[in-house]
Scaffold this active site. Structure first.
Site, PDB file in Angstrom:
ATOM      1  CB  ALA A   1     -11.307  57.459  -8.365  1.00 32.66           C
TER       2      ALA A   1
ATOM      3  CG  HIS B   1     -11.681  61.093  -1.610  1.00 32.78           C
ATOM      4  ND1 HIS B   1     -11.280  61.031  -2.921  1.00 32.78           N
ATOM      5  CD2 HIS B   1     -13.034  61.122  -1.624  1.00 32.78           C
ATOM      6  CE1 HIS B   1     -12.337  61.008  -3.707  1.00 32.78           C
ATOM      7  NE2 HIS B   1     -13.426  61.072  -2.952  1.00 32.78           N
TER       8      HIS B   1
ATOM      9  CB  SER C   1     -12.692  66.338  -9.188  1.00 32.20           C
ATOM     10  OG  SER C   1     -13.577  65.455  -9.845  1.00 32.20           O
TER      11      SER C   1
END
Ligand code: PAF
Length: 279
Positions: free
Chosen positions: A32, A37, A186
């Site tokens: 996800a 990231h 997140s």
């Protein structure tokens, strides 16, 4: 980009690509993937010859089955982002591949680091993180591994893991990535309703406003944060703690917040949001 789904494939891919003492940057993830990231991958790409990522939703770090079932998964979208960030190898195993029946697991304890905050609220969580990250480090043998500071306590646990394992991987903590409105990025944000998503930046706005009180006793800072979050009907405060950034142990209420770290967890409906700030 090479996709490996077994440990054997991963070992072989690494053996053939890691020639001539190439450095390996590693970004372990549960998928996800988002821009948080991407920032880890970007940094790892710059600082290393090879870039390896893992995408594995690790069941043993979830203490709540509903949270595990609801955890967002979209491997195709993850691959697009990984490819765009120049990832060389992605490891995407099934649960049975990581935890074959009957195979002994290397376990770690993190003492006081895992009995507070996230460790106290999610029993077994860091034990599960330690197992999977330890396995991944044994497999990948990275030069550097990158972790976001949104999970500040996890970074401390992983530094301790590396110390216990006695391996030479360098842990690189990376600053929290935020949306333009301040919300810490997140994977769980994808689970927020549009209304909750619109309200969620109030968490960081509250932390930022509390910086004004950094020279005041922790008691006052806590009361400020608790009152503000308490005034928002869509939010339920799980905890707000002020702790030493290294030991993660709570700072006495009468001591000033300055130099310590504030840690917050807020529920919005069924979504658990986490953030932190340095005073
Ligand atoms: O931070 C995460 O996404 C996970 O805890 C990690 C480090 C990938 C281990 O499963």
């Amino acid at each position: 980009m090479l996709i490996c789904t077994t440990k054997k494939e991963l070992r072989e891919a690494l053996a053939s690509q890691r020639t001539g003492g190439k450095s390996v940057g590693f970004v372990p993830t549960m998928g996800a993937l988002h821009q948080g990231h991407a920032s880890l991958l970007e940094r790892a790409r710059k600082e290393n010859d090879l870039l390896v990522a893992s995408v594995f939703v690790n069941p043993i770090q979830f203490n709540n089955p509903e949270d595990l079932a609801n955890y967002p998964r979209d491997f195709e979208a993850d691959c697009r982002l990984l490819e765009a960030e120049g990832c060389d190898i992605v490891f995407h195993p099934e649960v049975d591949e990581m935890y074959p029946e009957g195979q002994e697991i290397e376990k770690f304890s993190f003492g006081k680091l895992e009995t507070v905050m996230e460790g106290a609220q999610r029993p077994g969580h860091f034990a599960g993180v330690g197992v999977v990250v330890g396995m991944l480090f044994r497999l990948v043998e990275p030069t550097r591994a990158y972790f976001g500071e949104k999970d500040f306590q996890q970074v401390a646990v992983i530094k301790d893991l590396v110390r216990q394992m006695g391996i030479p991987v360098q842990i690189v903590p990376c600053p929290i990535k935020r949306g333009e409105d301040g919300l810490a990025l997140s994977s769980r944000n994808a689970l927020l309703s549009p209304e909750a998503r619109a309200k969620a930046p109030f968490i960081y706005a509250t932390l930022k406003a509390s910086l004004e009180l950094a020279s005041r006793p922790c008691r006052e800072v806590k009361a400020f944060v608790e009152d503000r979050i308490g005034s928002c009907p869509e939010m339920k405060l799980e905890y707000f703690e002020i702790a030493d950034p290294d030991s993660l142990q709570s700072v006495p209420d009468e001591q000033a917040a300055h130099g310590n770290q504030g840690f917050i967890v807020v529920w919005m409906g069924k979504v658990r949001l986490i953030d932190n700030i340095r005073y």
